[in-house]
Design a protein around this motif. Structure first.
Motif, PDB file in Angstrom:
ATOM      1  N   LYS A  80       0.820  -1.210   0.000  1.00 38.71           N
ATOM      2  CA  LYS A  80       0.000   0.000   0.000  1.00 38.71           C
ATOM      3  C   LYS A  80       0.857   1.265   0.000  1.00 38.71           C
ATOM      4  O   LYS A  80       0.636   2.182  -0.808  1.00 38.71           O
ATOM      5  CB  LYS A  80      -0.929  -0.028   1.213  1.00 38.71           C
ATOM      6  N   TYR A 138      -0.784  -6.730  -5.812  1.00 41.59           N
ATOM      7  CA  TYR A 138      -1.626  -6.187  -4.738  1.00 41.59           C
ATOM      8  C   TYR A 138      -3.103  -6.492  -4.985  1.00 41.59           C
ATOM      9  O   TYR A 138      -3.835  -6.883  -4.075  1.00 41.59           O
ATOM     10  CB  TYR A 138      -1.398  -4.681  -4.637  1.00 41.59           C
ATOM     11  N   GLU A 163      -4.064  -9.981  -4.092  1.00 43.77           N
ATOM     12  CA  GLU A 163      -4.076 -10.262  -2.653  1.00 43.77           C
ATOM     13  C   GLU A 163      -5.299  -9.691  -1.950  1.00 43.77           C
ATOM     14  O   GLU A 163      -5.519  -9.977  -0.772  1.00 43.77           O
ATOM     15  CB  GLU A 163      -2.803  -9.696  -2.010  1.00 43.77           C
ATOM     16  N   LEU A 164      -6.097  -8.890  -2.658  1.00 43.64           N
ATOM     17  CA  LEU A 164      -7.265  -8.260  -2.028  1.00 43.64           C
ATOM     18  C   LEU A 164      -8.541  -9.074  -2.180  1.00 43.64           C
ATOM     19  O   LEU A 164      -9.543  -8.761  -1.537  1.00 43.64           O
ATOM     20  CB  LEU A 164      -7.498  -6.863  -2.632  1.00 43.64           C
ATOM     21  N   THR A 198      -7.940   1.197   0.966  1.00 41.21           N
ATOM     22  CA  THR A 198      -7.792  -0.262   0.956  1.00 41.21           C
ATOM     23  C   THR A 198      -6.797  -0.710   2.020  1.00 41.21           C
ATOM     24  O   THR A 198      -5.931   0.059   2.431  1.00 41.21           O
ATOM     25  CB  THR A 198      -7.308  -0.742  -0.426  1.00 41.21           C
ATOM     26  N   GLU A 233      -3.682  -2.903   3.929  1.00 41.95           N
ATOM     27  CA  GLU A 233      -2.347  -3.419   3.641  1.00 41.95           C
ATOM     28  C   GLU A 233      -2.420  -4.947   3.607  1.00 41.95           C
ATOM     29  O   GLU A 233      -3.130  -5.564   4.390  1.00 41.95           O
ATOM     30  CB  GLU A 233      -1.365  -2.948   4.698  1.00 41.95           C
ATOM     31  N   THR A 234      -1.674  -5.549   2.673  1.00 39.08           N
ATOM     32  CA  THR A 234      -1.673  -7.013   2.564  1.00 39.08           C
ATOM     33  C   THR A 234      -0.312  -7.626   2.867  1.00 39.08           C
ATOM     34  O   THR A 234      -0.149  -8.838   2.736  1.00 39.08           O
ATOM     35  CB  THR A 234      -2.108  -7.434   1.150  1.00 39.08           C
ATOM     36  N   THR A 285       0.215 -10.875   5.293  1.00 41.37           N
ATOM     37  CA  THR A 285      -1.102 -11.472   5.567  1.00 41.37           C
ATOM     38  C   THR A 285      -1.272 -12.670   4.645  1.00 41.37           C
ATOM     39  O   THR A 285      -0.776 -12.682   3.510  1.00 41.37           O
ATOM     40  CB  THR A 285      -2.243 -10.474   5.297  1.00 41.37           C
ATOM     41  N   LEU A 336      -3.157 -15.084   2.094  1.00 41.26           N
ATOM     42  CA  LEU A 336      -4.131 -14.833   1.047  1.00 41.26           C
ATOM     43  C   LEU A 336      -5.521 -15.251   1.528  1.00 41.26           C
ATOM     44  O   LEU A 336      -5.698 -16.368   2.010  1.00 41.26           O
ATOM     45  CB  LEU A 336      -3.764 -15.614  -0.221  1.00 41.26           C
ATOM     46  N   ALA A 353     -11.489 -11.938   3.140  1.00 38.83           N
ATOM     47  CA  ALA A 353     -11.106 -10.789   2.325  1.00 38.83           C
ATOM     48  C   ALA A 353     -11.625  -9.494   2.938  1.00 38.83           C
ATOM     49  O   ALA A 353     -10.939  -8.464   2.933  1.00 38.83           O
ATOM     50  CB  ALA A 353     -11.637 -10.951   0.905  1.00 38.83           C
ATOM     51  N   LEU A 413      -9.371  -8.231   5.922  1.00 35.62           N
ATOM     52  CA  LEU A 413      -7.931  -8.107   5.694  1.00 35.62           C
ATOM     53  C   LEU A 413      -7.295  -7.011   6.539  1.00 35.62           C
ATOM     54  O   LEU A 413      -6.144  -7.114   6.947  1.00 35.62           O
ATOM     55  CB  LEU A 413      -7.658  -7.813   4.210  1.00 35.62           C
ATOM     56  N   HIS A 449      -3.102  -7.675   9.363  1.00 39.64           N
ATOM     57  CA  HIS A 449      -1.756  -7.228   8.989  1.00 39.64           C
ATOM     58  C   HIS A 449      -0.774  -7.559  10.112  1.00 39.64           C
ATOM     59  O   HIS A 449      -0.505  -6.773  11.003  1.00 39.64           O
ATOM     60  CB  HIS A 449      -1.746  -5.726   8.730  1.00 39.64           C
TER      61      HIS A 449
END
Length: 540
Positions: A398, A447, A450-451, A507, A509-510, A513, A515, A522, A525, A529
């Motif tokens: 992010k 990214y 991963e969301l 949004t 941060e991934t 984390t 998947l 989801a 998420l 983190h």
């Protein structure tokens, strides 16, 4: 239920561990094949930038010269032609006394008349070949048609990849782009050229996604950043090769006949490139997977345990029920968080394709040699790729993308305020903007994936990528817009990037984390983190 899940997972093969053991020459062979495909993409995916490039031209003044004149800068042209703007190339003045020869001090009327014949400074591009003078929209339409072909190609070759394999999709894309693209050299009209351009892109636009997926499935998810960087550098090598070859073979038909036919050599991948083991096992083709793994093990002098061979022989393809798939899509549409995230990601993709291709196309209009400018704009992409490899796993996806979008936006908007006398500063800002948008484009793919939840990840990512092609469709029209308002394209590039950066604040941060596998995971998420500890690798 837990016992059933444990039994199911024990029946499957741990692909990450297996591929890590095979490694060696097997992995190097697949990486080499993917690398060559990426180089080909960098070489061929924007050929219209030079093949359909503008060339200097002016009106033929029949009272002063013959239609086949070769004196492009005759002394009398300063008085016969307007000095600035579109009228400079599309209209002319009439001599007051047509009986006298035209000279530097000849008198011409103040009234302008439209031209019906033109004299071109060179015959290197299709502008001269198909007489496209004062039809700028036809020239820029080539790039738009090219990118519409990309929009059509993604779902077609994506289906081929999922249905018949990564290897099939990659070979088809790489071979057909060369076979169809070569036909452009034999175009007898503008219409034929545009049709072939469209078909070429439909056939070959999915070569890079196929190479990317095959590499990801070989190296595993923990290598996503390095894989993206590796293929990104291959794209740069292809782009530099494109500029060098375009400079060496400036006539467009010659360039095509030199660059496109070698793509037919990708037919050798039928014998040299193995199919993705993950894809084979996911389709229940365990015999084919075992054959490839056995050959790879023998090549790398690796001994497979009896337990591994037994797992391969008994591996089961995951069963997907249509009812569950439909239920999942209903959940996607019923989730405000996922739907909002889908809209935001789509804007990121539109921004990346719009600015990335827009800056590449406009690079040839910068001060200096257009081939050198293009090589500069392409080569700085290495900086973005290497930077992403260093920071995405450290400061997070992010923050990295936020900085990239903001830097790109500020740089592009600032170009509009640079005075003409400081062209070096405009070029510097241009390169900074290109580095930043390349960094964003390189990172947004990962990214975005991963969301979204696992079972909808490919479909939603594909949707974002397809919508994003709207940006690349509009990008080739920016040179046309610059004819009327020269500063507006850079402001549009910067504005869309700034909006994308602002949306990045909405949004989660991934980094570090897992998947998400379900809609609920989801949606949550933002609360996950943290650094994973002792996470088990997922089986195929």
């Amino acid at each position: 239920m837990k016992e059933q899940e444990a039994k199911s997972s024990s029946d499957r093969v741990d692909c990450d561990e297996l591929l890590a053991r095979l490694g060696g020459w097997f992995r190097a062979r697949v990486l080499l094949c993917a690398a060559l495909a990426a180089v080909q993409v960098g070489l061929l995916h924007t050929t219209y930038i030079f093949l359909a490039a503008d060339v200097p031209y002016r009106c033929v003044v029949p009272e002063c010269e013959a239609p086949n004149s070769t004196d492009f800068s005759a002394a009398w042209t300063a008085a016969a032609l307007p000095e600035h703007g579109r009228a400079h190339r599309c209209s002319r003045r009439v001599p007051l006394d047509p009986t006298l020869p035209c000279e530097a001090n000849s008198a011409f009327s103040e009234d302008l008349v439209a031209c019906d014949q033109w004299l071109y400074a060179s015959a290197n591009t299709i502008v001269t070949e198909f007489n496209l003078a004062c039809q700028e929209w036809k020239r820029t339409l080539v790039g738009t048609i090219h990118n519409i072909g990309m929009l059509v190609s993604l779902p077609i070759l994506g289906y081929v990849s999922d249905r018949w394999g990564r290897k099939t999709a990659l070979i088809l894309s790489c071979v057909l782009v060369g076979a169809i693209g070569s036909l452009k050299a034999f175009s007898i009209s503008y219409e034929m050229y545009v049709i072939v351009e469209f078909l070429e892109t439909v056939a070959g636009a999915s070569a890079f996604p196929a190479a990317f997926i095959m590499t990801i499935e070989l190296l595993g998810q923990e290598k996503r950043v390095l894989t993206t960087a590796f293929l990104g550098i291959m794209l740069v090598i292809g782009g530099l090769s494109f500029a060098l070859l375009a400079k060496a073979f400036k006539y467009w038909r010659t360039f095509i006949l030199v660059v496109y036919p070698p793509s037919l050599l990708f037919l050798l991948y039928i014998y040299f490139l193995p199919e993705s083991i993950r894809w084979l096992l996911s389709k229940g083709r365990k015999e084919d997977a075992l054959e490839i793994i056995t050959k790879a093990a023998k090549m790398n002098d690796v001994t497979l345990s009896e337990e591994t061979i037994k797992q391969l022989q008994e591996a089961k393809a995951p069963m997907e029920k249509k009812e569950e798939e439909v239920g999942l899509w209903i959940q996607v549409f019923r989730s405000p968080i996922i739907m909002r995230r889908l809209a935001i990601c789509s804007w990121w993709w539109i921004t990346c394709t719009f600015v990335f291709y827009g800056l590449a196309i406009n690079s040839v209009s910068l001060a200096g040699d257009k081939y050198t400018n293009y090589m500069l704009v392409v080569s700085v992409e290495v900086i973005a790729v290497v930077t992403n490899a260093l920071v995405l796993d450290r400061i997070g996806r992010k923050r990295t993308l936020l900085i990239a979008y903001i830097v790109c936006g500020i740089s592009c908007v600032a170009i509009a305020f640079v005075p003409p006398a400081m062209s070096w500063l405009a070029t510097l800002l241009y390169l900074v903007g290109k580095i930043a948008i390349t960094q964003a484009f390189s990172g947004v793919y990962m990214y975005t994936s991963e969301l979204f939840p696992t079972h909808a990840r490919h479909s939603l990512l594909g949707f974002c990528s397809m919508v994003g092609r709207l940006g690349s469709i509009v990008a080739p029209q920016m040179p046309l817009l610059a004819i009327y308002v020269d500063w507006l394209p850079s402001v549009l590039f910067g504005s869309t990037a700034l909006v994308a950066g602002a949306l990045m604040l909405t949004t989660p941060e991934t980094l570090n984390t897992r998947l998400p596998d379900t809609i609920q995971e989801a949606e949550q998420l933002a609360n996950q983190h943290k650094k994973p500890e002792n996470l088990e690798m997922k089986a195929c």
